[in-house]
Enzyme design. Structure first.
Site, short mmCIF file in Angstrom:
data_model
loop_
_atom_site.label_atom_id
_atom_site.label_comp_id
_atom_site.label_asym_id
_atom_site.label_seq_id
_atom_site.Cartn_x
_atom_site.Cartn_y
_atom_site.Cartn_z
N HIS C 206 64.69 -22.77 41.92
CA HIS C 206 63.76 -21.66 42.13
C HIS C 206 62.73 -21.49 41.03
CE1 HIS C 206 65.26 -18.29 39.47
NE2 HIS C 206 66.34 -19.03 39.46
N CYS C 329 66.13 -11.63 32.41
CA CYS C 329 67.51 -11.19 32.32
C CYS C 329 67.71 -10.13 31.26
CB CYS C 329 68.43 -12.36 32.00
SG CYS C 329 68.45 -13.52 33.34
C1 LIG Z 1 66.14 -21.81 30.60
C2 LIG Z 1 66.89 -21.28 31.76
N1 LIG Z 1 68.15 -21.69 31.96
C3 LIG Z 1 68.88 -21.23 33.00
C4 LIG Z 1 68.37 -20.34 33.90
C5 LIG Z 1 69.22 -19.85 35.02
O1 LIG Z 1 68.89 -20.49 36.20
P1 LIG Z 1 69.45 -19.95 37.62
O2 LIG Z 1 68.72 -18.70 37.87
O3 LIG Z 1 69.12 -21.02 38.59
O4 LIG Z 1 70.90 -19.76 37.48
C6 LIG Z 1 67.06 -19.87 33.70
C7 LIG Z 1 66.44 -18.87 34.60
O5 LIG Z 1 66.85 -17.78 34.81
C8 LIG Z 1 66.31 -20.35 32.61
O6 LIG Z 1 65.07 -19.92 32.40
#
Ligand SMILES: Cc1ncc(COP(=O)(O)O)c(C=O)c1O
Ligand SMILES: Cc1ncc(COP(=O)(O)O)c(C=O)c1O
Lengths: 139, 382, 405
Positions: C206, C329
Site C-alpha cells: 500500500h 502511527c
Molecule cells: C518504514 C515502514 N515500515 C513498515 C511499515 C508498515 O507497513 P504496513 O502498513 O504494510 O504494515 C511502514 C508503514 O506504515 C513504514 O513506513
C-alpha cells in the site's frame, strides 16, 4: 483529532489576539508552558481602577485546543474582578470547549495563565496579597 | 461452464460486498492512523465494519480484533493467550484445522503438553475423555464446525466445564460463521476465530473475538493498531468487505440456511438413489447446512475429483490446505473410518448460488464417473 | 468545501486504477478466478495459484530476486516481525544480540523490544544529524554474538536513503545477517539484491499503489537464510507463513510492483520536480528547517520544521491538505516525532514539523495551492505565536526560563 465546533470557531477566529505593553502599570502578563512541551500561552490583562479586568490579549503557541482555550479565557475574564477571574476553573473551560481527555492539559494551562497574569498585576501594584487572596478563597 | 461446489475452501465475493469495498481502494483510501479527513473516513469505515462483524456473532464491537485471516486468528488465540502463562496442558480436538494443530505443535515446542481429544464415529467430541482431561488443563480449542464433515460441536457445555475448572476455551468458528446462528456470549467461549472468505467476503481478512478480561499478547508488533494487539496498517477495504459480508450473512441467515438445506437434501437423496453404495459421512450428526462429506467405495477421491473437474464440477477432496498431501483425512481417521474408504472421500460444499439443476448434473456426472471407473454397467435405476 | 489535496503518500497510497481493475477479476464469481490457490484438485484453484506465482515473479523482478525468495505476508509490519523474530529465534544458538537504529519504524522497534523481553539484547544506534547511519559506529557495535542488523532503506518520516550496499558489505564480512525494511523504498529507489548484500527485505503493497494488508518478505537463498515461522498452519509459503493466500491482494501487489518497475524512472523525475517546486515555494519563509539530508533522499519526500509554529495547529490550519506531522502511527500521540529527536532536533522543531509526501497523482496546481496555503497559515499562526514575537524582538528563547509544566 476531532475538534468540537467551538474549538474550531475559536481557532479560526481567535478573539483578542495581540499584546499590551507589559511595562504599563495596569497590565498583568502571564506566560505559561514551554516550547519543548508543545505549548506556550501568554495572557495579558488590563485592569481598571475598580479592579475590574477591562481588556485582555493573548498569544499562544500550541495546538488548536490550546489556542481555543486561551482565546475563550480572554473573553471570559473581561468585565470580571480579579477574584472573579481567579474563580474560572480548567474544568469550566474544558466543558465549554468539549475538550477530549488528551487535551485537558490545554485548559489547565489556560487556568494557570489567568493566575500568572493576575499575580503579575498584583506584584506590580506592590500588593502581595495574592497568597492571602488564595487562602481566603479556599477557606 | 464450470460449477463450483467447494465453498468450504473459499467462496466467491458477493457483488454487493465488492461494491462496498471499492470506494476504499481508490477514493477513500486513507490510512486509519492519519489524523486528516481521509484518515478519519478510513477509521470510521473500520469502526462500522467492526460493529457489523460483532453483530453477526452477538459480540460487542470492542471485542472484535481484525487479523489477516482465520489462520492468524487461530495463531493469535492460542499463542497470544498462553504468552503470559507458564507451560501447561492444552487440549485440542483431533479434528482441528491445520492452523490450530500447527499452533498447538509450536506451543508443544515451548514445553506445553498437547493432548488431542477423540471424537465418535459421527465426528462429535467424546464427552468422557474431555471431562477427565479438563481438570488439569489451562486451554482448550475445539472447533465449532468442521471444515470437512461440517459437523457442529455443541460447545456450550464444553466451555462451561472449562470455565468451571478455570481453563480458557477457544473455538475456531471459521466454517460455522455465516452458516449458522452464533452468539459469542452464549457459547461461553473466551476466544473465537472468524474468517471473511468463507462467507462471501474477501480473502486475507479475519477476526478474533475475545473476552476482554483476558490478557492477550500480540503476535505482530508495531504501530499500535487493533487495540495494540495487532500491528500493521489496517486492511481497510477488506475489513469493509468483511463487515458488508457479515451484515448480509446476518440478514439472510435463515433464507440461506433453508436454501442450502434444501439443496443438500436433494443431493443426498439423489446420490443414495443413483449410487446405492455411496457413503455419506456423519449424516446423523448436526451438520452445517451446506456440507456433504461422502465416498463412493473403491473410487479414489483424488481421481473422482479430477474426473469431475474435467466435466466442469469443482469439488474438494477435504481441507484445501491438506489437499496436496496423500495422507487421507485426519478427520475421518479420528472418526474411525477405514483408510481404504477414507481415500475415497470427496467433499461437496454448497453455496447459495448453486441450483437444483447443478445438483442433478453433479449426481449424474458422479454416477457416470463411478460406472466408468468401475468398468461395470450403471447401477440400476431406483 | 474544496477537495483535499493529498500530500501524504508515505502514509498510504490509493490503489492505482490499473491495479484495482486487475484485483476485481479475482474476487467475484464471474471470471472464475476467485479460487483458493491451495485447492489443488480443481481448475479454480489452479488459476488462482497461477496468478499468485505471476505476482511473485513481478515482485521479485522489481528487486532482481528469484521468485522463490519471496514470501507473502499481510504487510511490512508482519514482514518485519517475521524477519527479525524469525531470524533471531532460528539463530539464537549463535548469539542473542541485534543492532538497529533509533529512527526505525515501530514495526522494527516494537519487535526488537519484544525480543528483549524474550532474552535478546538489542543495540539502538542513533543516526547522524542528517539521518544517515554512521558506518564506523555500526562496525564498532557489531560483536561476536551479533546475529542481525536491521536498518531501513528509506526512512518514512524524512525520506533519507541509507547506503545498504556499504552496510551489506560490512555485515556480510562480519558474518551477520542484514535485514532491510524497504516499505518506503520499493518503487522509488532501484533495488538489486544480486549486488546488495541484503539477506532479508520487507515490502508493503500500500505504499506503492497496491492494496493495504499485503506485503512480502525477501528471504535470500544463496547464501541461504533460515527463519523460524511465526504463523503456523496449512504450511503455505513453504511453511514460512501459513494462511489462505489472499489472491486479489497478491495480484494487486504484483501489478503494483510491475508498474513501479516500468514507471519508476519517469515517475521519480516528475515527482522530484514537484517536490523541488514545493521546497522552493516554502524556502522563502523565514525560520524554516529541512529535516534530513536533501541529497540522499527519495524524490517525493519533504520534511520541514516551521519554527515557532506548533505542528498540530498547523495541521489544523492546513486542513485542506492531507499531510502528516511525524509518522502516521505516532501523530495520534502528543509526543514529538522520535525520529526528529533522534537526529538531534530540539523538541520545538520536532513539534513544528510537517511531512509532505508527493505521489503519482499529485499535480502542479495542487503543489502551488499548497504553497499558497502554507504561506498564509504560517503567517497567521506566527501572528498568534508569542515565541515568534519574542524571536522578532531578538530574545534568545534558549535563555528564557520557562515555567515547567
Ligand atoms: C518504514 C515502514 N515500515 C513498515 C511499515 C508498515 O507497513 P504496513 O502498513 O504494510 O504494515 C511502514 C508503514 O506504515 C513504514 O513506513
Ligand atoms: C476450520 C478452519 N479454520 C481456519 C481456517 C483458516 O482460515 P484462513 O483461510 O482465513 O486463514 C479454515 C480455512 O482455511 C478453516 O476451514
Amino acid at each position: 483529532m476531532a475538534y468540537s465546533d467551538k474549538v474550531i470557531d475559536h481557532y479560526e477566529n481567535p478573539r483578542n489576539v495581540g499584546a499590551f505593553d507589559k511595562e504599563e502599570q495596569n497590565v498583568g502578563t502571564g506566560m505559561v508552558g514551554a516550547p519543548a512541551c508543545g505549548d506556550v500561552m501568554r495572557l495579558q490583562i488590563k485592569v481598571n481602577e475598580q479592579g475590574v479586568i477591562e481588556d485582555a490579549r493573548f498569544k499562544t503557541y500550541g495546538c488548536g485546543s490550546a489556542i481555543a482555550s486561551s482565546s475563550l479565557v480572554t473573553e471570559w475574564v473581561k468585565g470580571k474582578t480579579l477574584d472573579e477571574a481567579l474563580a474560572i476553573k480548567n474544568a469550566d473551560i474544558a466543558e465549554e470547549l468539549a475538550l477530549p481527555p488528551v487535551k485537558i492539559h490545554c485548559s489547565v494551562l489556560a487556568e494557570d495563565a489567568i493566575r500568572a497574569a493576575i499575580d503579575d498585576y498584583r506584584t506590580k501594584q506592590g500588593d502581595d496579597s495574592s497568597e492571602t487572596d488564595e487562602g481566603r478563597k479556599s477557606a | 461452464m464450470t460449477v463450483y461446489f467447494d465453498h468450504n475452501a473459499t467462496t466467491p465475493l458477493d457483488g454487493r460486498v465488492l461494491a462496498a469495498m471499492l470506494p476504499y481502494l481508490q477514493g477513500a483510501f486513507g490510512n486509519p492512523s492519519s489524523p486528516h479527513r481521509l484518515g478519519r473516513l478510513a477509521r470510521e469505515a473500520v469502526g462500522r465494519a467492526r460493529e457489523q462483524v460483532a453483530a453477526l456473532v452477538g459480540a460487542h464491537p470492542s471485542q472484535v480484533l481484525f487479523t489477516s485471516g482465520g489462520t492468524e486468528a487461530n495463531n493469535l488465540a492460542l499463542k497470544g493467550v498462553t504468552a503470559s502463562f507458564g507451560a501447561g496442558r492444552l487440549l485440542i480436538s483431533a479434528i482441528e484445522h491445520a492452523s490450530v494443530m500447527a499452533s498447538a505443535r509450536s506451543l508443544a515446542g515451548n514445553g506445553w503438553q498437547v493432548d488431542q481429544l477423540s471424537v465418535d464415529h459421527l465426528g462429535r467430541l467424546a464427552r468422557e475423555p474431555y471431562v477427565a482431561a479438563i481438570a488439569d488443563s489451562r486451554l482448550v480449542s475445539v472447533m465449532l464446525a468442521n471444515n470437512e464433515t461440517g459437523v457442529v460441536q455443541d460447545i456450550a457445555p464444553l466451555a462451561e466445564l472449562a470455565r468451571q475448572s478455570g481453563a480458557l476455551f477457544h473455538t475456531d468458528a471459521v466454517q460455522a460463521v455465516g452458516k449458522m446462528a452464533i452468539d459469542f456470549a452464549a457459547t461461553g467461549a473466551h476466544l473465537m476465530s472468524l474468517s471473511a472468505h468463507k462467507l462471501y467476503g474477501p480473502k486475507g481478512i479475519g477476526a478474533l473475538v475475545r473476552d476482554k478480561a483476558l490478557s492477550l499478547a500480540p503476535l505482530i508488533h508495531g504501530g499500535g493498531q487493533e487495540f495494540g494487539l495487532r500491528g500493521g496498517t489496517e486492511n481497510v477495504a477488506a475489513i469493509v468487505g468483511f463487515g458488508a459480508a457479515a451484515e448480509l450473512a446476518c440478514s439472510e441467515l435463515v433464507a440461506r440456511r433453508e436454501r442450502l438445506l434444501f439443496l443438500r437434501n436433494l443431493l443426498e437423496a439423489r446420490l443414495s438413489a443413483q449410487i446405492p453404495d455411496v457413503v455419506l459421512f456423519a449424516q446423523e450428526a448436526l451438520r452445517l447446512p451446506n456440507t456433504l462429506f461422502m465416498a463412493i467405495p473403491a473410487i479414489e477421491g483424488q481421481t473422482l475429483v479430477l474426473e469431475l473437474d474435467r466435466r466442469g464440477f469443482e469439488l474438494g477432496s477435504g481441507a484445501a490446505c491438506g489437499s496436496n498431501s496423500d495422507v487421507p483425512s485426519h478427520v475421518l481417521a479420528a472418526m474411525g473410518v477405514e483408510v481404504t474408504l477414507a481415500r475415497c472421500a470427496v467433499r461437496v460444499s454448497l453455496g447459495v448460488m448453486n441450483t437444483e439443476q447443478e445438483i442433478e448434473a453433479l449426481v449424474a456426472a458422479m454416477k457416470e464417473v463411478a460406472s466408468q471407473l468401475r468398468g461395470v454397467a450403471a447401477a440400476a435405476w431406483a | 468545501m474544496s477537495k483535499t489535496i493529498y500530500l501524504d503518500y508515505s502514509a498510504t497510497t490509493p490503489v492505482d486504477p490499473r491495479v484495482a481493475e486487475k484485483m476485481c477479476r479475482y474476487l467475484t464469481a464471474e471470471y472464475g478466478l476467485f479460487g483458493n490457490p491451495a485447492s489443488r484438485s480443481h481448475s479454480f484453484g489452479w488459476a488462482a495459484e497461477e496468478a499468485v506465482e505471476e505476482a511473485r515473479q513481478q515482485v521479485a523482478a522489481l528487486i532482481n530476486a528469484d521468485p522463490k525468495e519471496i514470501v507473502w505476508t499481510s504487510g511490512a509490519t508482519e514482514s518485519d516481525n517475521l524477519a527479525i523474530k524469525g531470524a533471531a529465534h532460528f539463530y539464537a544458538k549463535k548469539g542473542k544480540h541485534l543492532i538497529t537504529l533509533t529512527t526505525e519504524h515501530k514495526a522494527v522497534l516494537d519487535t526488537c523490544r519484544q525480543l528483549e523481553r524474550d532474552g535478546f539484547e538489542v543495540t539502538y544506534l542513533d543516526p547522524r544529524p542528517d539521518g544517515l547511519v554512521d558506518l564506523d559506529r555500526l562496525a564498532a557495535a557489531i560483536r561476536p554474538d551479533t546475529i542481525l542488523v536491521s536498518i531501513m532503506h528509506v526512512n518514512n518520516e524524512i525520506g533519507v536513503i541509507q547506503d545498504i550496499d556499504a552496510i551489506g558489505q560490512l555485515t556480510r564480512s562480519k558474518g551477520v545477517l542484514f535485514h532491510v525494511d524497504a516499505a518506503q523504498s520499493a518503487g522509488k529507489v532501484p533495488i538489486d539484491v544480486t549486488t546488495s548484500q541484503v539477506d532479508l527485505m520487507s515490502f508493503s503493497a500500500h505504499k506503492c499503489y497496491g492494496p493495504k494488508g499485503m506485503g512480502a518478505l525477501y528471504v535470500r537463498r544463496k547464501p541461504r537464510v533460515r527463519l523460524e515461522a511465526q504463523m503456523h498452519g496449512g504450511g503455505h509459503e513453504r511453511g514460512l507463513r501459513s494462511g489462505t493466500l489472499p489472491v486479489h491482494q497478491i495480484v494487486g501487489m504484483g501489478e503494483a510492483f510491475r508498474l513501479a518497475r516500468e514507471e519508476m524512472a519517469s515517475e521519480n523525475e516528475r515527482v522530484r520536480s514537484l517536490r523541488d517546486r514545493l521546497l522552493a515555494g516554502v524556502s522563502g519563509i523565514e525560520e524554516v528547517y529541512i529535516n534530513g539530508d536533501m541529497e540522499r533522499r527519495v524524490p517525493h519526500n519533504l520534511n520541514v520544521s516551521f519554527n515557532f509554529v506548533e505542528g498540530e495547529s498547523l495541521m489544523m490550519a492546513l486542513k485542506e491538505l492531507a499531510v502528516s506531522s511525524g509518522s502516521a502511527c505516532t501523530s495520534a500521540s502528543l509526543e514529538p516525532s522520535y525520529v526528529l529527536r533522534a537526529l538531534g532536533r530540539s523538541d520545538e522543531l520536532a513539534h513544528s514539523s510537517i511531512r509532505f509526501t508527493i505521489g503519482r497523482f499529485t499535480t502542479e496546481t495542487e503543489v502551488d495551492r499548497a504553497i499558497e496555503l502554507i504561506h498564509e497559515k504560517i503567517a497567521k499562526l506566527r501572528e498568534l505565536s508569542p515565541l515568534w514575537e519574542m524571536f522578532k524582538e531578538g530574545i534568545d528563547l534558549d535563555n528564557v526560563k520557562w515555567a515547567a509544566h
